[in-house]
Design a protein around this motif. Structure first.
Motif, PDB file in Angstrom:
ATOM      1  N   LEU A 126      -7.005 -29.303 -56.260  1.00  0.00           N
ATOM      2  CA  LEU A 126      -7.744 -29.968 -55.200  1.00  0.00           C
ATOM      3  C   LEU A 126      -7.289 -29.472 -53.839  1.00  0.00           C
ATOM      4  O   LEU A 126      -6.119 -29.129 -53.646  1.00  0.00           O
ATOM      5  CB  LEU A 126      -7.540 -31.484 -55.275  1.00  0.00           C
ATOM      6  N   SER A 127      -8.233 -29.453 -52.899  1.00  0.00           N
ATOM      7  CA  SER A 127      -7.931 -29.070 -51.528  1.00  0.00           C
ATOM      8  C   SER A 127      -8.374 -30.170 -50.582  1.00  0.00           C
ATOM      9  O   SER A 127      -9.382 -30.833 -50.823  1.00  0.00           O
ATOM     10  CB  SER A 127      -8.652 -27.774 -51.150  1.00  0.00           C
ATOM     11  N   CYS A 128      -7.627 -30.334 -49.513  1.00  0.00           N
ATOM     12  CA  CYS A 128      -7.977 -31.280 -48.464  1.00  0.00           C
ATOM     13  C   CYS A 128      -7.874 -30.531 -47.148  1.00  0.00           C
ATOM     14  O   CYS A 128      -6.763 -30.242 -46.676  1.00  0.00           O
ATOM     15  CB  CYS A 128      -7.039 -32.472 -48.482  1.00  0.00           C
ATOM     16  N   ALA A 129      -9.020 -30.203 -46.573  1.00  0.00           N
ATOM     17  CA  ALA A 129      -9.052 -29.459 -45.324  1.00  0.00           C
ATOM     18  C   ALA A 129      -9.253 -30.424 -44.167  1.00  0.00           C
ATOM     19  O   ALA A 129     -10.179 -31.238 -44.185  1.00  0.00           O
ATOM     20  CB  ALA A 129     -10.173 -28.429 -45.358  1.00  0.00           C
ATOM     21  N   ALA A 130      -8.392 -30.315 -43.180  1.00  0.00           N
ATOM     22  CA  ALA A 130      -8.481 -31.161 -41.994  1.00  0.00           C
ATOM     23  C   ALA A 130      -9.072 -30.357 -40.841  1.00  0.00           C
ATOM     24  O   ALA A 130      -8.735 -29.187 -40.655  1.00  0.00           O
ATOM     25  CB  ALA A 130      -7.108 -31.686 -41.611  1.00  0.00           C
ATOM     26  N   SER A 131      -9.918 -31.000 -40.067  1.00  0.00           N
ATOM     27  CA  SER A 131     -10.487 -30.364 -38.886  1.00  0.00           C
ATOM     28  C   SER A 131     -10.466 -31.366 -37.740  1.00  0.00           C
ATOM     29  O   SER A 131     -10.369 -32.567 -37.944  1.00  0.00           O
ATOM     30  CB  SER A 131     -11.916 -29.895 -39.160  1.00  0.00           C
ATOM     31  N   GLY A 132     -10.539 -30.847 -36.543  1.00  0.00           N
ATOM     32  CA  GLY A 132     -10.567 -31.701 -35.362  1.00  0.00           C
ATOM     33  C   GLY A 132      -9.216 -31.853 -34.702  1.00  0.00           C
ATOM     34  O   GLY A 132      -9.141 -32.115 -33.506  1.00  0.00           O
ATOM     35  N   SER A 133      -8.166 -31.723 -35.478  1.00  0.00           N
ATOM     36  CA  SER A 133      -6.812 -31.808 -34.949  1.00  0.00           C
ATOM     37  C   SER A 133      -5.848 -31.300 -36.017  1.00  0.00           C
ATOM     38  O   SER A 133      -6.172 -31.300 -37.208  1.00  0.00           O
ATOM     39  CB  SER A 133      -6.456 -33.249 -34.586  1.00  0.00           C
ATOM     40  N   ARG A 134      -4.697 -30.885 -35.583  1.00  0.00           N
ATOM     41  CA  ARG A 134      -3.706 -30.398 -36.545  1.00  0.00           C
ATOM     42  C   ARG A 134      -3.035 -31.562 -37.260  1.00  0.00           C
ATOM     43  O   ARG A 134      -2.768 -32.602 -36.673  1.00  0.00           O
ATOM     44  CB  ARG A 134      -2.635 -29.581 -35.814  1.00  0.00           C
ATOM     45  N   ILE A 135      -2.742 -31.365 -38.550  1.00  0.00           N
ATOM     46  CA  ILE A 135      -2.005 -32.362 -39.328  1.00  0.00           C
ATOM     47  C   ILE A 135      -0.592 -31.882 -39.618  1.00  0.00           C
ATOM     48  O   ILE A 135       0.110 -32.428 -40.459  1.00  0.00           O
ATOM     49  CB  ILE A 135      -2.731 -32.706 -40.650  1.00  0.00           C
ATOM     50  N   THR A 136      -0.183 -30.861 -38.900  1.00  0.00           N
ATOM     51  CA  THR A 136       1.120 -30.237 -39.148  1.00  0.00           C
ATOM     52  C   THR A 136       2.260 -31.250 -39.124  1.00  0.00           C
ATOM     53  O   THR A 136       3.188 -31.183 -39.941  1.00  0.00           O
ATOM     54  CB  THR A 136       1.381 -29.160 -38.086  1.00  0.00           C
ATOM     55  N   ASN A 137       2.214 -32.190 -38.199  1.00  0.00           N
ATOM     56  CA  ASN A 137       3.318 -33.131 -38.028  1.00  0.00           C
ATOM     57  C   ASN A 137       3.126 -34.434 -38.791  1.00  0.00           C
ATOM     58  O   ASN A 137       3.924 -35.363 -38.656  1.00  0.00           O
ATOM     59  CB  ASN A 137       3.515 -33.445 -36.542  1.00  0.00           C
ATOM     60  N   ASN A 138       2.062 -34.497 -39.607  1.00  0.00           N
ATOM     61  CA  ASN A 138       1.793 -35.704 -40.383  1.00  0.00           C
ATOM     62  C   ASN A 138       2.390 -35.608 -41.784  1.00  0.00           C
ATOM     63  O   ASN A 138       2.345 -34.562 -42.420  1.00  0.00           O
ATOM     64  CB  ASN A 138       0.286 -35.931 -40.516  1.00  0.00           C
TER      65      ASN A 138
END
Length: 114
Positions: free
Chosen positions: A20-32
């Motif tokens: 499975l993949s979860c792609a985030a857009s609109g802002s970085r999730i690097t620090n989450n």
């Protein structure tokens, strides 16, 4: 606002694998700190795997040794490798922060059946 898009689900036989993949857009999730959740029919949504911003991972007992969570910060994406799937893994899978702070995506359906 971060949007999450899950993909990679499908119908698989017991013992099979999916990624499975979860792609985030609109802002970085690097620090989450991120997690994969699942919701089976008639049940509450549960956290099954988590990965911190520094790549520490954890799993619920029912998936330990079978699921692997990872992240690619360059792609702003979180993955869930699922091996040796069982019928009880059948659910809609979602990703979110560990605090469930982002808007839920549409999820991706996983059906494990012979």
């Amino acid at each position: 606002q971060v949007q999450l898009v899950e993909s990679g689900g499908g119908l698989v036989q017991p013992g099979g694998s999916l990624r499975l993949s979860c792609a985030a857009s609109g802002s970085r999730i690097t620090n989450n700190h991120m997690g994969w959740y699942r919701q089976a029919p008639g049940k509450e949504r549960e956290l099954v795997a988590r990965i911190t911003s520094d790549y520490s991972t954890g799993y619920t007992d029912s998936v330990k040794g079978r699921f692997t969570i990872s992240r690619d910060n360059a792609k702003n994406t979180v993955f869930l490798q699922m091996n040796n799937l069982k019928p009880e893994d059948t659910a809609v899978y979602y990703c979110n922060t560990l605090g469930r702070s982002l808007a839920w995506g549409q999820g991706t359906q996983v059906i494990v059946s012979s």
